[in-house]
Design a protein around this motif. Structure first.
Motif, PDB file in Angstrom:
ATOM      1  N   GLU A  49      -2.234  14.656  -5.584  1.00 30.64           N
ATOM      2  CA  GLU A  49      -3.563  14.065  -5.744  1.00 30.64           C
ATOM      3  C   GLU A  49      -3.729  13.510  -7.156  1.00 30.64           C
ATOM      4  OE1 GLU A  49      -6.686  14.616  -3.681  1.00 30.64           O
ATOM      5  OE2 GLU A  49      -5.537  15.226  -1.934  1.00 30.64           O
ATOM      6  N   ALA A  87      -3.455   4.686  -8.355  1.00 35.89           N
ATOM      7  CA  ALA A  87      -4.447   3.754  -7.810  1.00 35.89           C
ATOM      8  C   ALA A  87      -4.988   2.848  -8.912  1.00 35.89           C
ATOM      9  CB  ALA A  87      -5.579   4.520  -7.139  1.00 35.89           C
ATOM     10  N   SER A  89      -1.559  10.379  -7.694  1.00 41.54           N
ATOM     11  CA  SER A  89      -1.992   9.294  -6.804  1.00 41.54           C
ATOM     12  C   SER A  89      -3.271   8.640  -7.320  1.00 41.54           C
ATOM     13  CB  SER A  89      -2.207   9.825  -5.384  1.00 41.54           C
ATOM     14  OG  SER A  89      -0.999  10.297  -4.827  1.00 41.54           O
ATOM     15  N   GLU A  90      -4.205   9.435  -7.821  1.00 40.73           N
ATOM     16  CA  GLU A  90      -5.416   8.868  -8.413  1.00 40.73           C
ATOM     17  C   GLU A  90      -5.055   7.930  -9.557  1.00 40.73           C
ATOM     18  OE1 GLU A  90      -8.537  11.373  -9.697  1.00 40.73           O
ATOM     19  OE2 GLU A  90      -8.911  12.259  -7.728  1.00 40.73           O
ATOM     20  N   GLY A 138      -2.471  -1.082  -3.169  1.00 43.05           N
ATOM     21  CA  GLY A 138      -3.443  -0.021  -2.952  1.00 43.05           C
ATOM     22  C   GLY A 138      -2.784   1.337  -2.818  1.00 43.05           C
ATOM     23  N   VAL A 139      -3.584   2.378  -2.968  1.00 47.04           N
ATOM     24  CA  VAL A 139      -3.121   3.764  -2.823  1.00 47.04           C
ATOM     25  C   VAL A 139      -4.145   4.534  -2.001  1.00 47.04           C
ATOM     26  CG1 VAL A 139      -2.521   5.923  -4.001  1.00 47.04           C
ATOM     27  CG2 VAL A 139      -1.881   3.722  -5.032  1.00 47.04           C
ATOM     28  N   THR A 140      -3.657   5.295  -1.032  1.00 46.39           N
ATOM     29  CA  THR A 140      -4.532   6.156  -0.231  1.00 46.39           C
ATOM     30  C   THR A 140      -3.919   7.538  -0.112  1.00 46.39           C
ATOM     31  OG1 THR A 140      -5.511   4.366   1.083  1.00 46.39           O
ATOM     32  CG2 THR A 140      -5.481   6.554   2.083  1.00 46.39           C
ATOM     33  N   HIS A 142       0.847  -1.193   0.000  1.00 45.73           N
ATOM     34  CA  HIS A 142       0.000   0.000   0.000  1.00 45.73           C
ATOM     35  C   HIS A 142       0.882   1.242   0.000  1.00 45.73           C
ATOM     36  CE1 HIS A 142      -4.381   0.888   0.586  1.00 45.73           C
ATOM     37  NE2 HIS A 142      -3.877   2.100   0.660  1.00 45.73           N
ATOM     38  N   LEU A 185      -9.545   5.597  -1.179  1.00 47.33           N
ATOM     39  CA  LEU A 185      -8.590   6.389  -1.945  1.00 47.33           C
ATOM     40  C   LEU A 185      -8.267   7.670  -1.199  1.00 47.33           C
ATOM     41  CD1 LEU A 185      -6.916   7.092  -4.449  1.00 47.33           C
ATOM     42  CD2 LEU A 185      -9.010   7.998  -5.487  1.00 47.33           C
ATOM     43  N   ARG A 186      -9.286   8.300  -0.596  1.00 44.34           N
ATOM     44  CA  ARG A 186      -9.084   9.534   0.155  1.00 44.34           C
ATOM     45  C   ARG A 186      -9.501   9.336   1.608  1.00 44.34           C
ATOM     46  NH1 ARG A 186      -9.987  11.744  -4.909  1.00 44.34           N
ATOM     47  NH2 ARG A 186      -8.530  13.422  -5.428  1.00 44.34           N
ATOM     48  N   ALA A 207      -3.643  -1.213  -8.887  1.00 45.53           N
ATOM     49  CA  ALA A 207      -4.664  -2.141  -8.386  1.00 45.53           C
ATOM     50  C   ALA A 207      -4.531  -3.546  -8.982  1.00 45.53           C
ATOM     51  CB  ALA A 207      -6.060  -1.580  -8.640  1.00 45.53           C
TER      52      ALA A 207
END
Length: 284
Positions: free
Chosen positions: A155, A162, A158-159, A171-173, A128, A241-242, A166
């Motif tokens: 942001e 994700a 990162s989007e 994962g990415v948060t 992650h 995600l956020r 995947a």
């Protein structure tokens, strides 16, 4: 138990994330410019803590820190890109050098660390990435324009990460904190533009300079609770995600969503009243 790699881990939110991870039984590679400050912050961590020297703008040092973490623990499961730099001032006031310094840490530094860790996560087909953004990565605020732009950049990629990661089990948060009682507003993290433009002094950018001084260490958010919330979210296996932290952050995000919905409604009214071949702009 997992292995966490946390940048900016000697103080503030980074230290609380590391502390919460250790308390949950994880091992932590705690990275900071001066690793001695990490050991001072966690004197009883024992062998589950590895402190490493890390300037995120130094690619060779980044690679060495990641290699040291893998050598010590055999893997890395969670990367937390927390190290950051602030800049307070109106956008026009910021010099090229001041802007580049913030981008070097907040954007290029995050990318450098991420590029160093992702081969480990990809080989494992698990892991992650946690990128610490800000409420300023979702909502612009006077006086924080350059800083916010770095977080908007984080942001954006990162989007995309994700979506890209995947299928590989990664994962990415994005963590979007509001004002928390950390050292971020101290001179050790927050820099101020060196050349002020008088026209901004009485406006919102000037007011923000005063506000930053007044609220320092009196911010509403509790960093201990934030660290626990972040570790709990990742441990749950259902991290979003956020992850928006702090009542002020939530209020700002909700206000922006309302404003965006208002603009969309205005756009629909204009679009309905125009031919398809016309170029319409939303009413404001």
């Amino acid at each position: 138990m997992a292995v966490w790699f946390v940048t900016g881990a000697s103080r503030g939110l980074g230290a609380e994330i590391a502390r919460a991870a250790l308390a949950s039984g994880h091992s932590v590679v705690a990275a900071a410019r001066d690793p001695r400050t990490v050991r001072a912050a966690f004197p009883d961590a024992g062998e589950r803590l590895l402190s490493v020297a890390l300037d995120v703008t130094d690619e060779a040092q980044v690679q060495a820190a990641v290699e040291a973490g893998v050598e010590a623990f055999g893997r890395i499961d969670v990367l937390v890109n927390n190290a950051g730099r602030g800049l307070l001032g109106a956008v026009e006031e910021a010099s090229d050098a001041e802007v580049r310094a913030v981008y070097d840490t907040n954007v290029f530094g995050v990318l450098t660390v991420t590029r160093a860790v992702l081969p480990v996560l990809r080989a494992q087909r698990s892991g992650h990435v946690v990128n610490v953004s800000s409420v300023g990565g979702f909502v612009g605020s006077a006086g924080w324009g350059v800083y916010a732009s770095t977080k908007f950049a984080v942001e954006g990629f990162s989007e995309t990460m994700a979506l890209e990661l995947a299928p590989l089990g990664i994962g990415v948060t994005l963590v979007e904190p509001g004002y928390f009682r950390t050292d971020f507003l101290d001179s050790s993290s927050l820099h101020r533009v060196t050349t002020a433009v008088e026209d901004y002094a009485e406006g919102p950018a000037g007011a923000m300079r005063m506000t930053a001084e007044q609220v320092n260490h009196g911010q509403p958010g509790d960093p201990v609770k934030a660290g626990l919330a972040i570790v709990s979210a990742i441990d749950s296996g259902r991290a979003p995600l956020r992850l928006q932290l702090g009542s002020d952050c939530v209020a700002s995000v909700e206000a922006k969503l309302v404003a965006v919905q208002t603009e969309l409604d205005a756009w629909r009214e204009v679009a309905v009243s125009t031919d398809h071949d016309d170029v319409a702009t939303p009413a404001r």
